[in-house]
Design an enzyme around this catalytic site. Structure first.
Site, PDB file in Angstrom:
ATOM      1  N   ASN A 418       0.828  -1.218   0.000  1.00 49.92           N
ATOM      2  CA  ASN A 418       0.000   0.000   0.000  1.00 49.92           C
ATOM      3  C   ASN A 418       0.855   1.259   0.000  1.00 49.92           C
ATOM      4  O   ASN A 418       0.608   2.214  -0.747  1.00 49.92           O
ATOM      5  CB  ASN A 418      -0.914   0.003   1.228  1.00 49.92           C
ATOM      6  CG  ASN A 418      -2.352  -0.340   0.880  1.00 49.92           C
ATOM      7  OD1 ASN A 418      -2.726  -0.372  -0.287  1.00 49.92           O
ATOM      8  ND2 ASN A 418      -3.146  -0.620   1.888  1.00 49.92           N
ATOM      9  N   ASP A 453      -6.370  -6.664   5.927  1.00 46.35           N
ATOM     10  CA  ASP A 453      -5.553  -7.756   5.385  1.00 46.35           C
ATOM     11  C   ASP A 453      -5.712  -9.025   6.225  1.00 46.35           C
ATOM     12  O   ASP A 453      -4.799  -9.855   6.290  1.00 46.35           O
ATOM     13  CB  ASP A 453      -4.080  -7.342   5.327  1.00 46.35           C
ATOM     14  CG  ASP A 453      -3.520  -6.973   6.696  1.00 46.35           C
ATOM     15  OD1 ASP A 453      -4.329  -6.786   7.632  1.00 46.35           O
ATOM     16  OD2 ASP A 453      -2.290  -6.873   6.833  1.00 46.35           O
TER      17      ASP A 453
END
Length: 804
Positions: A418, A453
């Site tokens: 990210n 996640d």
């Protein structure tokens, strides 16, 4: 036509609506006419009975009068006292009737006296009420009015008989009457009797004529009511039949033109009638529909049958969604409702059903349900569906003795993807990982996304050891693959926490917490590992204990069970002033208090301590709001702020808004920020300090001296107070380097214009040393033991009001 005219026309009720609204009124009229007829008949019977009662009463009256005359006649001739007593007893009858009439003519009416008078008059007890109500209602009516007049005239003669009886008794008491006197008395009695006989006959005749007149009148009214009732009933019947015929015609038209499918079937399940809308749903013509049976068009799973294999008509009437089979074999969903209707000629019943096509709505509902239970990004089931399926797995473990395994998976490199490649790459990374992980699972297992996640895997019929081995194989397979983005490659490394689902598992939340705890321990041990949850594991036990305290503290905040304590901060020079640090205790549901060292470390470890900071700050503001006078009496109230709160803009916004709502509190408030928190988040700390100082708050640097760079950072921080770490203060009495360090800190504070406070002061000797090195204030058990905030303030107020 104007807009108003259009609105009026559109709002006008239809003839059917008007008829429906009139129906209750028409039924009410029928009931009223029937009740009127019944009432008239009852009135006739009661009137007849009342008149009869009066005629019978007149007979008693007449007989009593004649008996009185005859008895007095004998008494006049022979002087027998028994004859006089008999005469007086006979006169009680007409006198009782007169007393009853007079009681009914009083204002107000004396019903008790009237009933007693009629009973004295020899009337039957069952006729008393009729005599009363008939006189009250009809004493001024034709015929009956004449009867009452004759009754009054006859009573005058009765009075003469009473007077004559008294005269005879008095005469006999003085002397025996001569022949002439006896003859005169007898003539008077004969004359009275002669006058009464016509009046008695006229009274009876008038009563009978009145009863006949009233009966004829009531019969005429009854006949009129009957005729009116029949005419109105015929009118209602004709209009109802006309509306039924019109409604039946409209129903036939609506049946065939309706957009909703309609059908009728007999007890054998054969179609007897169906409309075009049902034909469109099934893709058949009306001719084809008439040849169908219910079992031919209703899905087998939606056609209820009983134990004999016949159609279960009771369950078939239950409303709900059912599937219809089209000619081409496809399925259409319909909203089904059914009920039995009669058939003309008494030929049994048929089932009438409505089948509204809701296939598109059903597909939309299924899509919405899928979206509610699945993750939008990966298409996997979401946390809600995971919890539901875990509940099902728990049922099989508790009731059937099966064992399964829940695996909590946390990606190791998601934040790196990210931060370095952007959120689009992060989303692709999650989808890629989910696809590769799903390909490694068995057919009966499932995979879901918990959020971020984090993923969950359920391995069916798998023990903890088998699950550990299976996840090791999956772990190895994932390690050999990578996610590629713009020429960069990222491994599919992850940490896995595994917990067994058996009959000892509590619920879905407990399973997720246990698996999360095992995964957290795997991350602490170096990432890219598998860790199984076992009760005997000390690392997991510690984490479970901490999680329990997090849950306890969150519940205590929600239930307002955090208690404000306070410890005084005392100046070493000058007059005493009220300055204290606010502390917090947790009261459990059993009433026990727990020190902050029990629950605050767990809240900090799991990022929840800001909730405690918010609660304490709000509680302090409420304390001053409830007691405005105490705000002026306190010099400074110290409130601790954690590093997490200092670094969170949301807490800064919350604190600012709270102080804005409680003006005046900021000037008496000092926020304590630990030195380590400032060093770790210097920019955030400076932003928080500046925002609070603008509002008038003061800032204290807590645990000063514990950091290696304390003096360097101190020049950048606009703090007002330095709180020297108690580790340097506690052992001052033993000598050593601590005294030199505390002296240097005191000199530094004085040079920069800061107030210095020494913590953990536990003896007078230490206080003496601190005074010598120039420390401004002290805090510790040597000067004050922490106590509830209200108790501290009350004690201070009491001390201030006592005379010196």
């Amino acid at each position: 036509m104007t807009h108003t005219d259009v609105s009026t026309t559109e709002a006008a009720p239809s003839p059917d609506d008007r008829n429906l609204r009139r129906l209750p009124a028409r039924v009410a009229v029928l009931i009223a006419l029937s009740a009127l007829g019944a009432l008239l008949i009852a009135a006739i019977l009661e009137t007849q009975a009342g008149a009869t009662a009066y005629i019978i009463g007149e007979g008693h009256w007449s007989k009593a009068q004649q008996r009185a005359v005859h008895s007095l006649y004998r008494y006049a001739g022979h002087g027998d006292p028994a004859d006089l007593a008999d005469a007086r007893e006979a006169l009680r009858v007409p006198l009782g009737d007169r007393a009853a009439r007079q009681a009914l003519e009083r204002d107000p009416v004396d019903l008790a006296a009237a009933r007693a008078g009629f009973l004295q008059g020899g009337n039957a007890p069952q006729d008393i009420e009729r005599l009363v109500w008939m006189y009250r209602l009809l004493h001024d009516a034709p015929y009956f009015r004449e009867s009452v007049r004759l009754w009054r005239e006859a009573e005058a003669e009765i009075d003469q008989l009473v007077v004559l009886a008294d005269t005879l008794e008095a005469h006999r008491a003085r002397r025996v009457p001569d022949e002439a006197s006896v003859l005169a008395y007898k003539r008077q009695l004969t004359a009275i009797d002669a006058r009464l006989r016509p009046k008695e006959l006229a009274f009876s005749r008038s009563l009978a004529e009145g009863a006949h007149f009233l009966r004829r009148m009531l019969l005429a009214l009854s006949a009129a009511a009957f005729v009116l009732l029949c005419a109105y009933a015929l009118h209602v019947m004709r209009s109802t039949l006309r509306r039924v015929r019109d409604t039946e015609s409209e129903f036939r038209l609506a049946f065939h033109q309706s957009m909703v499918g309609m059908l009728k079937v007999d007890r054998q399940g054969r179609f007897t009638q169906a409309n075009e809308a049902l034909g469109r749903i099934l893709g058949m013509s009306l001719t084809e529909l008439r040849m169908q049976r219910l079992a031919d068009v209703l899905h087998a799973d939606d056609l209820p049958v009983d134990e004999r294999g016949a159609i279960d008509w009771v369950r078939l009437q239950e409303p709900g969604e059912r599937r219809l089979l089209r000619r081409d074999g496809t399925v259409r969903w319909v909203r089904w409702s059914a009920s039995w209707v009669g058939v003309r000629g008494g030929r049994g019943e048929q089932l009438f059903a409505l089948a509204e096509d809701v296939s598109e709505a059903h597909e939309l509902a299924c899509e919405i349900a899928h979206q509610a239970s699945h993750d939008e990004l990966t298409g996997l089931i979401n946390r809600r569906e995971i919890a539901r399926r875990l509940d099902r797995a728990l049922e099989t473990a508790h009731g059937g003795g099966q064992r399964h395994a829940l695996c909590f998976i946390d990606l190791d490199q998601f934040k790196l993807v990210n931060d370095t490649c952007g959120h689009e790459a992060g989303d692709r990374f999650l989808c890629h990982f989910a696809t590769r992980l799903a390909s490694q699972l068995r057919r009966g297992d499932w995979l879901g996304r918990l959020g971020g996640d984090e993923f969950a895997v359920l391995l069916h019929d798998t023990t903890l050891d088998e699950a550990e081995a299976a996840m090791a194989r999956v772990h190895a397979a994932l390690a050999g693959q990578a996610f590629r983005w713009n020429g960069r490659a990222f491994g599919l490394n992850c940490c896995v926490g595994v917990v067994e689902i058996n009959d000892e598992a509590i619920d879905a939340d407990w399973l997720l917490r246990a698996a999360d705890a095992a995964c957290y321990v795997a991350k602490e041990e170096g990432r890219n590992r598998i860790r199984c949850y076992r009760d005997a594991d000390p690392s997991l036990s510690r984490r479970r204990h901490e999680l329990e305290w997090v849950a306890h503290t969150q519940l205590a905040i929600a239930e307002d069970r955090l208690v404000l304590y306070a410890q005084r901060i005392v100046p070493l020079a000058g007059p005493p002033r009220l300055q204290y640090e606010v502390l917090v205790r947790l009261r459990d549901r059993e009433g026990r208090l727990h020190a902050p060292g029990v629950f605050l470390p767990a809240m900090e470890r799991y990022g929840q301590v800001m909730a405690v900071d918010r609660f304490v700050l709000m509680a302090v503001c409420r304390h001053f709001a409830r007691n405005p006078g105490r705000l002026a009496g306190v010099e400074l109230c110290h409130v601790n702020v954690s590093a997490q709160s200092v670094a969170d803009p949301a807490f800064l916004e919350h604190a600012g808004a709270l102080l804005d709502r409680h003006p005046g509190v900021a000037a008496r408030l000092c926020f304590e920020i630990t030195e380590t928190a400032v060093i770790a988040n210097l920019d955030d700390a400076c932003r928080f300090i500046e925002a609070m100082r603008v509002r008038g708050c003061r800032i204290a640097l807590d645990d000063f001296g514990s950091g290696l760079s304390s003096f360097a950072y101190l020049k950048r921080l606009p703090v007002d107070i330095l709180k020297i770490d108690g580790a340097f203060v506690r052992d001052l009495g033993r000598g050593g380097s601590d005294l030199a360090l505390v002296r240097s800190m005191s000199q530094m504070g004085q040079a920069l214009g800061k107030v210095t406070i020494a913590e953990w002061v536990e003896s007078e000797a230490v206080m003496t040393q601190l005074r010598e090195v120039g420390i401004g204030c002290v805090q510790g058990y040597a000067v004050h033991v922490p106590c509830p905030l209200d108790e501290l303030v009350d004690a201070w107020d009491t001390a201030c009001t006592e005379p010196a």
